[in-house]
Design a protein around this motif. Structure first.
Motif, PDB file in Angstrom:
ATOM      1  N   VAL A  81       0.847  -1.195   0.000  1.00 54.92           N
ATOM      2  CA  VAL A  81       0.000   0.000   0.000  1.00 54.92           C
ATOM      3  C   VAL A  81       0.882   1.245   0.000  1.00 54.92           C
ATOM      4  O   VAL A  81       1.813   1.363   0.805  1.00 54.92           O
ATOM      5  N   ARG A  82       0.589   2.161  -0.890  1.00 56.41           N
ATOM      6  CA  ARG A  82       1.336   3.419  -0.986  1.00 56.41           C
ATOM      7  C   ARG A  82       1.446   4.076   0.393  1.00 56.41           C
ATOM      8  O   ARG A  82       0.453   4.257   1.092  1.00 56.41           O
ATOM      9  N   THR A  83       2.657   4.441   0.760  1.00 59.64           N
ATOM     10  CA  THR A  83       2.935   5.038   2.070  1.00 59.64           C
ATOM     11  C   THR A  83       3.805   6.265   1.837  1.00 59.64           C
ATOM     12  O   THR A  83       4.981   6.151   1.521  1.00 59.64           O
ATOM     13  N   THR A  84       3.237   7.461   1.997  1.00 56.70           N
ATOM     14  CA  THR A  84       3.947   8.689   1.619  1.00 56.70           C
ATOM     15  C   THR A  84       4.680   9.354   2.763  1.00 56.70           C
ATOM     16  O   THR A  84       5.543  10.203   2.526  1.00 56.70           O
ATOM     17  N   PHE A  85       4.333   9.020   4.015  1.00 55.51           N
ATOM     18  CA  PHE A  85       4.842   9.756   5.181  1.00 55.51           C
ATOM     19  C   PHE A  85       4.552  11.256   5.058  1.00 55.51           C
ATOM     20  O   PHE A  85       5.216  12.083   5.661  1.00 55.51           O
ATOM     21  N   GLY A  86       3.542  11.606   4.255  1.00 54.54           N
ATOM     22  CA  GLY A  86       3.170  13.002   4.069  1.00 54.54           C
ATOM     23  C   GLY A  86       4.168  13.817   3.280  1.00 54.54           C
ATOM     24  O   GLY A  86       4.124  15.043   3.312  1.00 54.54           O
ATOM     25  N   SER A  87       5.045  13.158   2.510  1.00 58.98           N
ATOM     26  CA  SER A  87       6.144  13.849   1.842  1.00 58.98           C
ATOM     27  C   SER A  87       6.208  13.513   0.360  1.00 58.98           C
ATOM     28  O   SER A  87       6.005  12.358  -0.038  1.00 58.98           O
ATOM     29  N   ARG A  88       6.554  14.515  -0.444  1.00 54.56           N
ATOM     30  CA  ARG A  88       6.770  14.269  -1.865  1.00 54.56           C
ATOM     31  C   ARG A  88       7.949  13.341  -2.106  1.00 54.56           C
ATOM     32  O   ARG A  88       8.016  12.686  -3.155  1.00 54.56           O
ATOM     33  N   VAL A  89       8.865  13.266  -1.164  1.00 54.40           N
ATOM     34  CA  VAL A  89      10.014  12.365  -1.305  1.00 54.40           C
ATOM     35  C   VAL A  89       9.551  10.925  -1.463  1.00 54.40           C
ATOM     36  O   VAL A  89      10.165  10.125  -2.177  1.00 54.40           O
ATOM     37  N   PHE A  90       8.442  10.575  -0.798  1.00 52.67           N
ATOM     38  CA  PHE A  90       7.935   9.201  -0.829  1.00 52.67           C
ATOM     39  C   PHE A  90       6.551   9.131  -1.491  1.00 52.67           C
ATOM     40  O   PHE A  90       5.765   8.244  -1.178  1.00 52.67           O
ATOM     41  N   ALA A  91       6.288  10.041  -2.414  1.00 52.38           N
ATOM     42  CA  ALA A  91       4.956  10.128  -3.003  1.00 52.38           C
ATOM     43  C   ALA A  91       4.529   8.835  -3.686  1.00 52.38           C
ATOM     44  O   ALA A  91       3.328   8.526  -3.747  1.00 52.38           O
ATOM     45  N   ASP A  92       5.482   8.049  -4.195  1.00 55.05           N
ATOM     46  CA  ASP A  92       5.156   6.815  -4.923  1.00 55.05           C
ATOM     47  C   ASP A  92       5.734   5.577  -4.239  1.00 55.05           C
ATOM     48  O   ASP A  92       5.856   4.525  -4.864  1.00 55.05           O
ATOM     49  N   PHE A  93       6.055   5.674  -2.963  1.00 52.20           N
ATOM     50  CA  PHE A  93       6.681   4.560  -2.252  1.00 52.20           C
ATOM     51  C   PHE A  93       5.645   3.512  -1.873  1.00 52.20           C
ATOM     52  O   PHE A  93       4.611   3.818  -1.275  1.00 52.20           O
ATOM     53  N   VAL A  94       5.927   2.261  -2.219  1.00 50.38           N
ATOM     54  CA  VAL A  94       5.077   1.125  -1.846  1.00 50.38           C
ATOM     55  C   VAL A  94       5.957   0.112  -1.121  1.00 50.38           C
ATOM     56  O   VAL A  94       6.804  -0.535  -1.744  1.00 50.38           O
ATOM     57  N   PRO A  95       5.808  -0.036   0.181  1.00 51.95           N
ATOM     58  CA  PRO A  95       6.701  -0.916   0.943  1.00 51.95           C
ATOM     59  C   PRO A  95       6.396  -2.393   0.692  1.00 51.95           C
ATOM     60  O   PRO A  95       5.270  -2.781   0.357  1.00 51.95           O
ATOM     61  N   ASP A  96       7.423  -3.216   0.887  1.00 52.31           N
ATOM     62  CA  ASP A  96       7.281  -4.668   0.764  1.00 52.31           C
ATOM     63  C   ASP A  96       6.874  -5.306   2.091  1.00 52.31           C
ATOM     64  O   ASP A  96       6.388  -6.441   2.097  1.00 52.31           O
ATOM     65  N   GLU A  97       7.105  -4.607   3.195  1.00 49.31           N
ATOM     66  CA  GLU A  97       6.813  -5.154   4.508  1.00 49.31           C
ATOM     67  C   GLU A  97       5.928  -4.191   5.292  1.00 49.31           C
ATOM     68  O   GLU A  97       5.927  -2.986   5.039  1.00 49.31           O
TER      69      GLU A  97
END
Length: 475
Positions: free
Chosen positions: A85-101
């Motif tokens: 599930v996309r997890t941004t931490f409220g930041s554009r740095v992680f706007a498209d981050f999808v964790p494996d765990e």
């Protein structure tokens, strides 16, 4: 006709247990409301509709009904990783981050039988006490959408207040559960350091952030708190976790439902920030405190006003910890340009701190913790304002001047961060409404491990003040 979102979480749980509601029925109801209403509220960063429906079917088919949150809907705060599930931490740095765990808290809530509907809004890395970022629209107060919802668990509070969720977990490192709960007319409980295994604070700098519940009622907050605590029978499955008392119908739910006992309560408006900043209590913040005080006295509790001792070293020490925490944000020279100005300022300040400053700040806050526990020890609970001002408008905070922004946050929330430093439990309660209907909260701070007392007091106030059936009129 009563709709699902008009029911408390505890009522929904009982309907689900009796088979009078289906898990998929509940999930579909909330997903429809999110789709229809959240565009004007900004409660969610991500909605996982297909995953939620699949999870609802899984719960109905294979999760034991004895699970403490069986079939109830909620959402993860967007500081928490959930695999896939996309997890941004409220930041554009992680706007498209999808964790494996996944992090521990979502796994615990899964094991408790709950169904996540997505990710609630948070400011960048959860650092400010307002939920406005560059990834998504701001989280807006459902009672007045020109106002911000507070932070950093702002999206969670908006979702619960507007009936998009029955309750939601948040995290609180300086007031981040209590601030938005107070803005949105909700109950928000910051647990004792070490109570919730998946958000104990034990592994964090200065032990500040802990995980806790945001809910419409005291019983719903207790229900979610019980589900957040990993346990097997009477044994809590974490060696750092405070051993909570056991009740026949839940670790804390029994205390919240019964609301029994007479207690000695202290009341103060002292703040450790007052030696460095000009702290003023708005009339409506004072009115909320007065309502809570007068109601507790009428209920037969002892009440004593007292002054907290000055803490001239606290402001600089807390500032150092805030900056040092930001120094760990994983950005390099290329990605730093995506950070918001306040975060960039904090990162630079934190990375420039000498180690000796950090050591000194940690020692100062440790001494302050011992001092507060000593000063509060003669009371079962201490009553204080939650906020010093009425909710702030969207865009009120200076986004470019870090020093000014820090001062604004202190002046708005001078009564919350010291509770995190001391590791004590605290609950904010929506005891008052301004003439135009805006909620205002007051908080009760307990002894170490004193959540049951806070829940009992909160339930007594709730029975007298009847906030449990109040909703924002337009939602």
């Amino acid at each position: 006709m009563t709709e699902i979102h008009d029911l408390t979480a505890l009522e929904q749980y009982r309907f689900l247990q009796r088979g009078e509601l289906g898990v998929l029925e509940v999930v579909d109801h909330y997903l429809e409301r999110i789709d229809r209403l959240d565009g004007g509220l900004g409660a969610f960063h991500t909605v996982t509709a297909s995953e939620a429906r699949a999870r609802a079917r899984e719960v109905e088919a294979s999760v034991p009904r004895t699970a403490p949150l069986w079939g109830l809907a909620y959402a993860d705060k967007d500081l928490v990783r959930r695999a896939g599930v996309r997890t941004t931490f409220g930041s554009r740095v992680f706007a498209d981050f999808v964790p494996d765990e996944s992090d521990e808290l979502p796994l615990q809530l899964d094991s408790a039988g709950a169904v996540s509907l997505g990710k609630t809004a948070t400011p960048e890395f959860g650092l400010p006490s307002y939920t406005e970022n560059l990834v998504a629209p701001p989280a807006r107060d459902p009672y007045d959408t020109s106002l911000g919802a507070g932070g950093s668990s702002g999206g969670a509070a908006v979702a619960v207040a507007a009936g998009l969720l029955p309750f939601a977990p948040g995290s609180d490192g300086g007031g981040s559960i209590r601030i938005p709960a107070a803005v949105c007319g909700l109950v928000g409980l910051k647990p004792s350091r070490g109570l919730v295994p998946a958000g104990s604070g034990q592994d964090s700098l200065a032990g500040l952030p802990v995980a806790g519940p945001i809910a419409r009622t005291v019983s719903d907050a207790a229900l979610l708190l019980d589900g957040m605590i990993a346990r097997r029978g009477d044994r809590i499955l974490h060696h750092h976790t405070l051993r909570a008392p056991t009740f026949d119908d839940g670790l804390f739910l029994g205390a919240a439902v019964r609301g029994e006992g007479r207690f000695q309560v202290g009341v103060t408006t002292g703040s450790p920030w007052e030696t460095a900043y000009d702290i003023h209590l708005d009339p409506e913040a004072r009115a909320a405190l007065d309502v809570a005080r007068d109601t507790l006295v009428a209920l037969g509790h002892g009440m004593e006003e007292f002054a907290v001792e000055p803490a001239p070293d606290y402001p600089d020490a807390f500032r150092v910890i805030w900056q040092a925490g930001a120094s760990q944000i994983p950005v390099d020279d290329d990605s730093e340009q995506l950070l918001e100005p306040l975060t960039r300022w904090l990162v630079h300040r934190g990375r420039a701190l000498p180690a000796s400053d950090l050591v000194r700040a940690l020692a100062t806050l440790s001494a302050y913790e011992r001092s507060i526990v000593r000063q509060f020890d003669r009371f079962d609970a201490v009553l204080m304002p939650t906020l010093a001002m009425t909710p702030r408008p969207i865009g009120w905070y200076d986004r470019d001047d870090g020093e000014r922004n820090f001062a604004q946050q202190v002046e708005y929330t001078p009564f919350t961060s010291f509770v995190n430093v001391s590791g004590l439990p605290a609950i904010t309660l929506p005891v008052h409404r301004t003439p135009d209907g805006q909620p205002m909260g007051a908080q009760l701070i307990g002894r170490p491990g004193g959540e049951a007392t806070l829940l009992s007091l909160g339930r007594q106030l709730e029975r007298r003040l009847h906030w449990d059936r109040v909703h924002p009129p337009q939602w």
